[in-house]
Write an enzyme that holds these catalytic residues in place. Structure first.
Site, PDB file in Angstrom:
ATOM      1  CB  CYS A   1      13.743 -38.851 -42.043  1.00 36.75           C
ATOM      2  SG  CYS A   1      14.478 -39.622 -40.611  1.00 36.75           S
TER       3      CYS A   1
ATOM      4  CG  HIS B   1      16.351 -39.337 -45.558  1.00 35.81           C
ATOM      5  ND1 HIS B   1      17.064 -38.501 -44.716  1.00 35.81           N
ATOM      6  CD2 HIS B   1      15.927 -40.384 -44.792  1.00 35.81           C
ATOM      7  CE1 HIS B   1      17.061 -39.011 -43.500  1.00 35.81           C
ATOM      8  NE2 HIS B   1      16.399 -40.151 -43.515  1.00 35.81           N
TER       9      HIS B   1
ATOM     10  CG  ASN C   1      18.956 -40.928 -40.991  1.00 38.78           C
ATOM     11  OD1 ASN C   1      18.563 -39.762 -41.006  1.00 38.78           O
ATOM     12  ND2 ASN C   1      18.140 -41.952 -41.117  1.00 38.78           N
TER      13      ASN C   1
HETATM   14  N1  COA Z   1      27.519 -54.108 -36.379  1.00 38.38           N
HETATM   15  C1  COA Z   1      27.708 -55.424 -36.624  1.00 38.38           C
HETATM   16  N2  COA Z   1      26.684 -56.256 -36.851  1.00 38.38           N
HETATM   17  C2  COA Z   1      25.453 -55.734 -36.848  1.00 38.38           C
HETATM   18  C3  COA Z   1      25.199 -54.380 -36.613  1.00 38.38           C
HETATM   19  C4  COA Z   1      26.310 -53.551 -36.367  1.00 38.38           C
HETATM   20  N3  COA Z   1      26.200 -52.230 -36.135  1.00 38.38           N
HETATM   21  N4  COA Z   1      23.857 -54.140 -36.673  1.00 38.38           N
HETATM   22  C5  COA Z   1      23.283 -55.324 -36.951  1.00 38.38           C
HETATM   23  N5  COA Z   1      24.237 -56.289 -37.045  1.00 38.38           N
HETATM   24  C6  COA Z   1      24.076 -57.699 -37.336  1.00 38.38           C
HETATM   25  C7  COA Z   1      22.664 -58.172 -37.060  1.00 38.38           C
HETATM   26  O1  COA Z   1      22.554 -58.530 -35.692  1.00 38.38           O
HETATM   27  C8  COA Z   1      22.561 -59.387 -37.982  1.00 38.38           C
HETATM   28  O2  COA Z   1      23.189 -60.475 -37.350  1.00 38.38           O
HETATM   29  P1  COA Z   1      22.570 -61.948 -37.475  1.00 38.38           P
HETATM   30  O3  COA Z   1      22.534 -62.240 -38.958  1.00 38.38           O
HETATM   31  O4  COA Z   1      23.529 -62.763 -36.717  1.00 38.38           O
HETATM   32  O5  COA Z   1      21.204 -61.831 -36.879  1.00 38.38           O
HETATM   33  C9  COA Z   1      23.429 -59.005 -39.181  1.00 38.38           C
HETATM   34  O6  COA Z   1      24.256 -57.905 -38.742  1.00 38.38           O
HETATM   35  C10 COA Z   1      22.652 -58.570 -40.409  1.00 38.38           C
HETATM   36  O7  COA Z   1      21.663 -57.681 -39.987  1.00 38.38           O
HETATM   37  P2  COA Z   1      20.577 -57.227 -40.984  1.00 38.38           P
HETATM   38  O8  COA Z   1      19.538 -56.488 -40.201  1.00 38.38           O
HETATM   39  O9  COA Z   1      20.177 -58.372 -41.857  1.00 38.38           O
HETATM   40  O10 COA Z   1      21.385 -56.208 -41.903  1.00 38.38           O
HETATM   41  P3  COA Z   1      20.887 -55.362 -43.114  1.00 38.38           P
HETATM   42  O11 COA Z   1      21.681 -55.680 -44.303  1.00 38.38           O
HETATM   43  O12 COA Z   1      19.384 -55.347 -43.247  1.00 38.38           O
HETATM   44  O13 COA Z   1      21.315 -53.886 -42.662  1.00 38.38           O
HETATM   45  C11 COA Z   1      20.429 -51.871 -41.729  1.00 38.38           C
HETATM   46  C12 COA Z   1      20.761 -53.342 -41.493  1.00 38.38           C
HETATM   47  C13 COA Z   1      19.791 -51.300 -40.482  1.00 38.38           C
HETATM   48  C14 COA Z   1      21.732 -51.124 -42.020  1.00 38.38           C
HETATM   49  C15 COA Z   1      19.489 -51.754 -42.964  1.00 38.38           C
HETATM   50  O14 COA Z   1      18.420 -52.670 -42.840  1.00 38.38           O
HETATM   51  C16 COA Z   1      18.944 -50.375 -43.133  1.00 38.38           C
HETATM   52  O15 COA Z   1      19.664 -49.425 -43.360  1.00 38.38           O
HETATM   53  N6  COA Z   1      17.612 -50.208 -43.078  1.00 38.38           N
HETATM   54  C17 COA Z   1      17.004 -48.914 -43.207  1.00 38.38           C
HETATM   55  C18 COA Z   1      17.172 -48.146 -41.927  1.00 38.38           C
HETATM   56  C19 COA Z   1      16.818 -46.686 -42.063  1.00 38.38           C
HETATM   57  O16 COA Z   1      16.965 -46.107 -43.103  1.00 38.38           O
HETATM   58  N7  COA Z   1      16.356 -46.084 -40.975  1.00 38.38           N
HETATM   59  C20 COA Z   1      16.039 -44.705 -40.901  1.00 38.38           C
HETATM   60  C21 COA Z   1      14.793 -44.374 -41.614  1.00 38.38           C
HETATM   61  S1  COA Z   1      14.510 -42.668 -41.657  1.00 38.38           S
END
Ligand code: COA
Length: 317
Positions: A108, A242, A272
């Site tokens: 990215c 980004h 993204n």
């Molecule tokens: N819909 C519903 N629930 C979801 C889900 C979805 N699409 N994706 C994950 N969950 C659930 C998980 O299973 C978890 O459940 P649990 O608590 O029962 O285990 C819960 O939601 C919370 O997940 P968590 O991973 O703690 O959420 P978060 O607040 O960290 O958000 C992301 C997750 C991926 C959105 C966040 O971590 C993020 O954006 N990270 C950066 C990713 C990124 O930028 N990637 C590209 C880089 S170039």
């Protein structure tokens, strides 16, 4: 170096959070509050090459150049249908350019890496006009049954034409070799009895690790380029970050202590789009006449690797 033209092209199919809720255990509420994304564009009938061609042609038109004026093409791309030849080779023929071309994969962060390479060619006099094109289809890397990753990404392409000038005030790019937070592995097992590998493993991501790395690296990269360019955050008209997660953008904004309107975003429409996200946003701002000559801009990105990069530039169109 300076930017003299911009262009972008998006797939026609919009996939909303509601549509994803029908095939996954997810909801519009979860995706919107955790990421800021409402919909993303996914390549279906269109091809990545066709998007890359349209984005490049629009950038050339915006710059008032034709493909034969190009001295080099740098294409940021993670996956496309061909492993070889590179997407930039295919694109070079499709747009009718006669110059050399290379692909680079800095995930990215590819736009900043590509600009950094382009600047070296321009500074050393080896090229006058360069097409920097980012064309990405992360939709083909994710597992569409895996709600943690697939809701985040979208496809798209955007390009800029860069030329001789002194608009770029400072670059900072980094690589920290950290594979675990985010990777996509190709199956290349040797098996003399099977004619080809039976598919790649889907994208693997530790969202929380990526989130923390993203915020800390973006803050430190932005500080670095502001210092290098002898500017302050107050001098910057827009920070183009980004488009990975609106909460990452807001966290970086809080560190810079700058108002929300300095952090434009379109993640709600496109998700993204990997390295294409900043040039898509730039093209939108340019076409909407939101950029004025003399405005100072910051670009800042992060991605798998872990790669990061930022730069400060003056808008000169
Ligand atoms: N819909 C519903 N629930 C979801 C889900 C979805 N699409 N994706 C994950 N969950 C659930 C998980 O299973 C978890 O459940 P649990 O608590 O029962 O285990 C819960 O939601 C919370 O997940 P968590 O991973 O703690 O959420 P978060 O607040 O960290 O958000 C992301 C997750 C991926 C959105 C966040 O971590 C993020 O954006 N990270 C950066 C990713 C990124 O930028 N990637 C590209 C880089 S170039």
């Amino acid at each position: 170096m300076k930017i003299i033209g911009t262009g972008s092209a998006m797939p026609s199919l919009a996939v909303t959070n509601e549509m994803l809720s029908e095939i996954l255990d997810t909801s519009d509420e979860w995706i919107t509050t955790r990421t800021g994304i409402k919909q993303r564009r996914i390549l279906s009938e269109d091809t990545l090459t066709a998007l890359a061609v349209s984005a490049s042609q629009r950038a050339l038109e915006s710059a008032g150049l034709i493909a034969q004026d190009l001295d080099y093409i740098v294409c940021s791309n993670v996956v496309n249908n061909f492993v070889t030849p590179s997407l930039s080779c295919i694109l070079q023929g499709e747009i009718g350019a006669g110059c050399p071309s290379i692909d680079l994969n800095a995930a990215c962060t590819g736009f900043i890496y590509a600009l950094d390479i382009a600047e070296s060619f321009i500074k050393t006099g080896r090229a006058e006009n360069i097409l920097v094109i980012c064309a990405e289809q992360p939709s083909r890397m994710v597992n569409w049954k895996e709600r943690n990753t697939c809701v985040l990404f979208g496809d798209g392409a955007a390009a800029v034409i860069v030329s001789k000038g002194d608009a770029f005030k400072g670059f900072h790019i980094t690589t920290q070799s950290k594979i675990e937070p985010l990777y996509y592995q190709r199956k290349l097992e040797f098996n003399p009895y099977v004619s080809q590998a039976d598919g790649d493993a889907p994208l693997i991501m530790n969202g929380k690790d990526v989130f923390k790395l993203a915020v800390s690296s973006s803050v430190s990269d932005i500080r670095n380029v502001l210092e290098k360019s002898k500017t302050t955050a107050d001098d910057i008209k827009y920070f183009l970050l980004h488009q990975a997660n609106i909460r990452i953008i807001e966290s970086v904004r809080d560190f810079t202590k700058q108002p929300d309107e300095k952090f434009p975003h379109n993640i709600e429409k496109y998700g993204n789009t990997s390295s294409a996200s900043i040039p898509i946003l730039l093209d939108e701002l340019h076409k909407a006449n939101k950029l004025e000559k003399g405005d100072l801009l910051v670009f800042s990105a992060f991605g798998a690797g872990f790669t990061t990069g930022a730069c400060v530039l003056e808008w000169t169109i």
